[in-house]
Design a protein around this motif. Structure first.
Motif, PDB file in Angstrom:
ATOM      1  N   ALA A 514     -10.622  12.188 -37.821  1.00 32.12           N
ATOM      2  CA  ALA A 514     -11.046  11.438 -36.640  1.00 32.12           C
ATOM      3  C   ALA A 514     -12.554  11.396 -36.611  1.00 32.12           C
ATOM      4  O   ALA A 514     -13.216  12.406 -36.831  1.00 32.12           O
ATOM      5  N   VAL A 515     -13.114  10.215 -36.332  1.00 30.22           N
ATOM      6  CA  VAL A 515     -14.561  10.026 -36.272  1.00 30.22           C
ATOM      7  C   VAL A 515     -14.899   9.341 -34.955  1.00 30.22           C
ATOM      8  O   VAL A 515     -14.273   8.338 -34.592  1.00 30.22           O
ATOM      9  N   VAL A 516     -15.896   9.896 -34.254  1.00 32.06           N
ATOM     10  CA  VAL A 516     -16.395   9.297 -33.022  1.00 32.06           C
ATOM     11  C   VAL A 516     -17.909   9.261 -33.131  1.00 32.06           C
ATOM     12  O   VAL A 516     -18.529  10.251 -33.508  1.00 32.06           O
ATOM     13  N   VAL A 517     -18.522   8.100 -32.794  1.00 33.42           N
ATOM     14  CA  VAL A 517     -19.975   7.954 -32.793  1.00 33.42           C
ATOM     15  C   VAL A 517     -20.397   7.675 -31.368  1.00 33.42           C
ATOM     16  O   VAL A 517     -19.832   6.788 -30.699  1.00 33.42           O
ATOM     17  N   VAL A 518     -21.415   8.413 -30.870  1.00 37.05           N
ATOM     18  CA  VAL A 518     -21.945   8.209 -29.528  1.00 37.05           C
ATOM     19  C   VAL A 518     -23.432   7.936 -29.629  1.00 37.05           C
ATOM     20  O   VAL A 518     -24.082   8.325 -30.592  1.00 37.05           O
ATOM     21  N   ASP A 519     -23.963   7.233 -28.598  1.00 34.90           N
ATOM     22  CA  ASP A 519     -25.403   6.980 -28.585  1.00 34.90           C
ATOM     23  C   ASP A 519     -26.109   8.085 -27.827  1.00 34.90           C
ATOM     24  O   ASP A 519     -25.506   9.116 -27.471  1.00 34.90           O
ATOM     25  N   SER A 520     -27.390   7.882 -27.541  1.00 35.92           N
ATOM     26  CA  SER A 520     -28.186   8.930 -26.896  1.00 35.92           C
ATOM     27  C   SER A 520     -27.730   9.202 -25.469  1.00 35.92           C
ATOM     28  O   SER A 520     -28.045  10.250 -24.905  1.00 35.92           O
ATOM     29  N   ARG A 523     -22.529   7.441 -24.829  1.00 35.93           N
ATOM     30  CA  ARG A 523     -21.541   6.365 -24.760  1.00 35.93           C
ATOM     31  C   ARG A 523     -20.922   6.180 -26.140  1.00 35.93           C
ATOM     32  O   ARG A 523     -21.610   6.239 -27.153  1.00 35.93           O
ATOM     33  N   VAL A 524     -19.642   5.926 -26.158  1.00 34.09           N
ATOM     34  CA  VAL A 524     -18.912   5.803 -27.411  1.00 34.09           C
ATOM     35  C   VAL A 524     -19.270   4.475 -28.070  1.00 34.09           C
ATOM     36  O   VAL A 524     -19.157   3.409 -27.456  1.00 34.09           O
ATOM     37  N   LEU A 525     -19.713   4.580 -29.325  1.00 33.07           N
ATOM     38  CA  LEU A 525     -20.007   3.391 -30.119  1.00 33.07           C
ATOM     39  C   LEU A 525     -18.905   3.098 -31.121  1.00 33.07           C
ATOM     40  O   LEU A 525     -18.603   1.933 -31.390  1.00 33.07           O
ATOM     41  N   VAL A 526     -18.321   4.112 -31.709  1.00 28.90           N
ATOM     42  CA  VAL A 526     -17.271   3.942 -32.724  1.00 28.90           C
ATOM     43  C   VAL A 526     -16.133   4.879 -32.360  1.00 28.90           C
ATOM     44  O   VAL A 526     -16.362   6.064 -32.035  1.00 28.90           O
ATOM     45  N   TRP A 527     -14.925   4.382 -32.482  1.00 29.67           N
ATOM     46  CA  TRP A 527     -13.709   5.160 -32.186  1.00 29.67           C
ATOM     47  C   TRP A 527     -12.724   4.834 -33.307  1.00 29.67           C
ATOM     48  O   TRP A 527     -12.123   3.778 -33.328  1.00 29.67           O
ATOM     49  N   SER A 528     -12.618   5.758 -34.281  1.00 32.69           N
ATOM     50  CA  SER A 528     -11.865   5.467 -35.494  1.00 32.69           C
ATOM     51  C   SER A 528     -10.353   5.493 -35.235  1.00 32.69           C
ATOM     52  O   SER A 528      -9.895   6.043 -34.219  1.00 32.69           O
ATOM     53  N   PRO A 529      -9.574   4.911 -36.165  1.00 28.28           N
ATOM     54  CA  PRO A 529      -8.107   4.992 -36.025  1.00 28.28           C
ATOM     55  C   PRO A 529      -7.619   6.435 -35.963  1.00 28.28           C
ATOM     56  O   PRO A 529      -6.633   6.737 -35.279  1.00 28.28           O
ATOM     57  N   GLN A 546     -18.552   6.666 -21.270  1.00 27.83           N
ATOM     58  CA  GLN A 546     -19.124   7.986 -21.504  1.00 27.83           C
ATOM     59  C   GLN A 546     -18.061   8.884 -22.136  1.00 27.83           C
ATOM     60  O   GLN A 546     -16.899   8.894 -21.729  1.00 27.83           O
ATOM     61  N   LEU A 547     -18.484   9.661 -23.174  1.00 23.68           N
ATOM     62  CA  LEU A 547     -17.541  10.576 -23.831  1.00 23.68           C
ATOM     63  C   LEU A 547     -16.999  11.596 -22.837  1.00 23.68           C
ATOM     64  O   LEU A 547     -15.815  11.957 -22.865  1.00 23.68           O
ATOM     65  N   THR A 548     -17.872  12.006 -21.908  1.00 27.60           N
ATOM     66  CA  THR A 548     -17.456  13.030 -20.930  1.00 27.60           C
ATOM     67  C   THR A 548     -16.476  12.483 -19.912  1.00 27.60           C
ATOM     68  O   THR A 548     -15.824  13.244 -19.189  1.00 27.60           O
ATOM     69  N   GLY A 549     -16.378  11.150 -19.804  1.00 25.05           N
ATOM     70  CA  GLY A 549     -15.481  10.565 -18.832  1.00 25.05           C
ATOM     71  C   GLY A 549     -14.132  10.176 -19.401  1.00 25.05           C
ATOM     72  O   GLY A 549     -13.295   9.615 -18.683  1.00 25.05           O
ATOM     73  N   LEU A 550     -13.900  10.462 -20.696  1.00 22.69           N
ATOM     74  CA  LEU A 550     -12.626  10.094 -21.316  1.00 22.69           C
ATOM     75  C   LEU A 550     -11.581  11.170 -21.021  1.00 22.69           C
ATOM     76  O   LEU A 550     -11.856  12.385 -21.052  1.00 22.69           O
ATOM     77  N   ASP A 551     -10.385  10.684 -20.719  1.00 21.87           N
ATOM     78  CA  ASP A 551      -9.271  11.602 -20.432  1.00 21.87           C
ATOM     79  C   ASP A 551      -8.586  11.968 -21.739  1.00 21.87           C
ATOM     80  O   ASP A 551      -7.553  11.386 -22.106  1.00 21.87           O
TER      81      ASP A 551
END
Length: 622
Positions: A514-520, A523-529, A546-551
């Motif tokens: 699993a790969v997740v990319v966030v900005d400064s 905020r999530v920029l990339v959300w891999s399969p 926001q990554l912190t706001g994801l359930d």
């Protein structure tokens, strides 16, 4: 002339009615300004005060009718009048006409308003020069008509003075005229190809199937409505192809659907379109036992039913015998009405009273025409207009079989006429006076020449405008080409972007489970399969939030310190891995999962921080 009072208008109408009832001349379709001006000259010559006195004078002095008609029926003509126009006719129209007819085929010509016959004989000379004398005698028939019987008598005699022939080339005069006691007579062997007769263009049937029609300076004496009717008759009279030759003071401004100009300056026009729209053949019935289509009653019935014109047929007893689909829809008829007396049906008196017209047709055995009948259909806000023909249906022996009623919908033409009516009123007076004075006074020739120059100037301006429009069109075409090139570049860039996205997607899939990319701002920029499979959120549900706001089941509090550390070390040189952590998480299936999370900085060119890459690999699952 000053303004006409209501009393003068009434007396003038009474005078026209007298001419119609006593002499058979109907001048109601002529331009009233011209008629008033010509009759006023007779009043001045006789020292009379008004039209009423002149009417009384006509009743007492019958010979005055002849002088009046000579004044009203302006017989101004000459051989090859307007030489340039005749030259164009001989060089352009006649060769095309002869070629279109083919060898040996008859050529029919009509000279309408021929006056004393000069133009009819001019046409005979032109055709004889084109065909040769033998072919002219074998193929050509020229019909020349006019309203003035005295002028026709001069034309039949075909004898003209030296003054009449002064403008004709000497070789043509020697070839086609023979010296007689009172002047020069047109060649007898060619004269029999010309037939002269009286014809009222406003009422009498036109001569049909003519290849060339001359009506030079004839239309200009009629009002606008009468001109429309006469032009329709001319269109019906002409064959296809057929040519119309008008005078230099006449134009077909409102008849672009019937004639196209061959040479507008010389007033030469070619017929276009079909003749059937203006002059329809009456509905008749054939003997069912004769002809090659014996027994095809079903075919005849089908043709009637599918016709575009509403048609109703009555039998000899006056009952409804047949109707087509158009009539059923228009007048709310149904098959149960077949056999009912026509007088019991609503259509017998609406849109117009037809019962008296049918009685007249049965008595006279002659078609009756009702023009421009208006009708507002039930439950409709629009008014329709119809030309109605009531036609006797006769057997070959002349026996009355029934009555045919045709309702031709002319609503569209009626509306167009109404739309043009206001403009025509404003133009009519000046235009009519200009046309009339052109024939009556030599001095108006200069005014017409000036008008012609103005029209040429206008034409040049229109040509210049057309050139500007063409230039704009080319500019638009150039702009379109540029836009096409930009579109191709955008398509190329889009394809490159698609390839780049595919490449990034493949790289992301290759980095780990699993790969997740966030900005400064986290905020999530990339959300891999892999991330979607691990946490149960689709990319469109995660990207941009926001990554912190994801359930999700990842312990964010364990991850945030590493993320902040990666962001704080943004000023350090280079990219790459900046730390890692092993955390316990709950995946989308609700199972406790142990993850190895690696954190790497992702920088754009230079030192500006672009984001943090989180690679989550599964260590163990309970």
């Amino acid at each position: 002339m000053g303004a006409v009072t209501p009393g003068e208008e009434r007396e003038f109408n009474d005078l026209l009615l007298l001419l119609k009832e006593t002499r058979g001349f109907d001048f109601t379709g002529y331009k009233r300004t011209t008629l008033m001006r010509r009759i006023s000259r007779r009043l001045e010559a006789l020292k009379l005060r008004d039209y009423g006195e002149y009417r009384d004078y006509l009743e007492l002095e019958s010979e005055e009718f002849g002088l009046l008609f000579d004044s009203l029926l302006i017989n101004v003509t000459s051989f090859f009048r307007d030489t340039a126009a005749w030259q164009t006719l001989r060089e352009t129209i006649l060769p095309a006409l002869v070629a279109a007819k083919g060898p040996g085929k008859p050529i029919r010509v009509w000279s309408a308003g021929c006056a004393t016959g000069e133009e009819a004989y001019s046409l005979a000379i032109a055709l004889a020069e084109e065909l040769g004398l033998n072919e002219f005698r074998e193929r050509v028939k020229i019909y020349a008509t006019d309203l003035d019987e005295k002028a026709l008598q001069v034309a039949r005699t075909a004898v003209y003075t030296e003054r009449h022939l002064a403008e004709m080339p000497a070789e043509l005069r020697e070839r086609y005229f023979e010296p007689v006691e009172s002047g020069f007579a047109f060649r007898r062997d060619l004269r029999r190809q010309l037939i002269f007769g009286r014809n009222d263009l406003t009422r009498d049937a036109p001569i049909s199937r003519v290849d060339l029609l001359l009506a030079r300076n004839t239309l200009m004496y009629f009002n606008t409505e009468t001109q429309l009717n006469i032009v329709r008759r001319f269109h019906f009279a002409l064959a296809d192809p057929g040519y119309l030759f008008l005078g230099k003071a006449e134009m077909l401004l409102n008849h672009g659907d019937k004639f196209e100009p061959v040479d507008l300056r010389m007033r030469l026009f070619r017929k276009i379109g079909s003749s059937t729209a203006g002059m329809r053949a009456p509905l008749t019935t054939d003997n069912p036992t004769s002809g090659p289509y014996t027994g095809n009653a079903e075919l005849q019935s089908a043709a009637l039913v599918s016709g575009p014109v509403a048609q109703i047929v009555l039998d000899r007893s006056g009952s409804l015998a047949m109707m087509n689909s158009r009539a059923e829809m228009l007048f709310s008829l149904n098959p149960r009405d077949i056999g009912r007396p026509f007088q019991d049906l609503e259509v017998s008196y609406r849109p117009v009273e037809l019962r008296s017209v049918i009685e007249q047709v049965e008595t006279e055995l002659r078609t009756a025409e009702l023009q421009d009948v208006t009708w507002r259909r039930p439950n409709s806000a629009e008014t329709s207009a119809f030309d109605i023909s009531v036609v006797p249906l006769l057997a070959p022996g002349g026996e009355m079989l029934g009555i045919g009623i045709n309702f031709n919908d002319v609503t569209r033409y009626s509306r167009l006429r109404d739309e043009l009516e206001q403009a025509n009123r404003e133009l009519e007076h000046a235009y009519e006076e200009l046309q009339s004075l052109n024939e009556e006074l030599e001095t108006t020739n200069e005014e017409l020449q000036s008008t012609n120059e103005e029209l040429e100037t206008t034409n040049e301006e229109l040509q210049s405008t057309n050139e500007e429009l063409e230039t704009m069109n080319e500019e638009l075409q150039s702009t379109n080409d540029e836009l096409q090139q930009i579109n191709e570049v955008l398509n190329t860039r889009s394809a490159e972007l698609d390839r780049a996205n595919d490449f990034i997607s493949s790289v992301v899939r290759s980095l780990g489970d699993a790969v997740v990319v966030v900005d400064s701002d986290l905020r999530v920029l990339v959300w891999s399969p892999g991330a979607e499979d691990l946490w149960g959120l689709r990319p469109e549900e995660a990207i941009g939030r926001q990554l912190t706001g994801l359930d999700i089941g990842m312990p964010v509090e364990d991850v945030l310190p590493h993320l902040h550390r990666a962001l704080e070390s943004a000023q350090s040189a280079g990219n790459g891995r900046v730390g890692g952590a092993v955390v316990n998480a709950v995946n989308r299936r609700g199972r406790v999962t142990r993850l190895d999370v690696e954190f790497s900085r992702m920088n754009a060119e230079g030192t500006a921080l672009h984001g943090v890459i989180m690679v989550m690999n599964l260590v163990a699952e309970e």
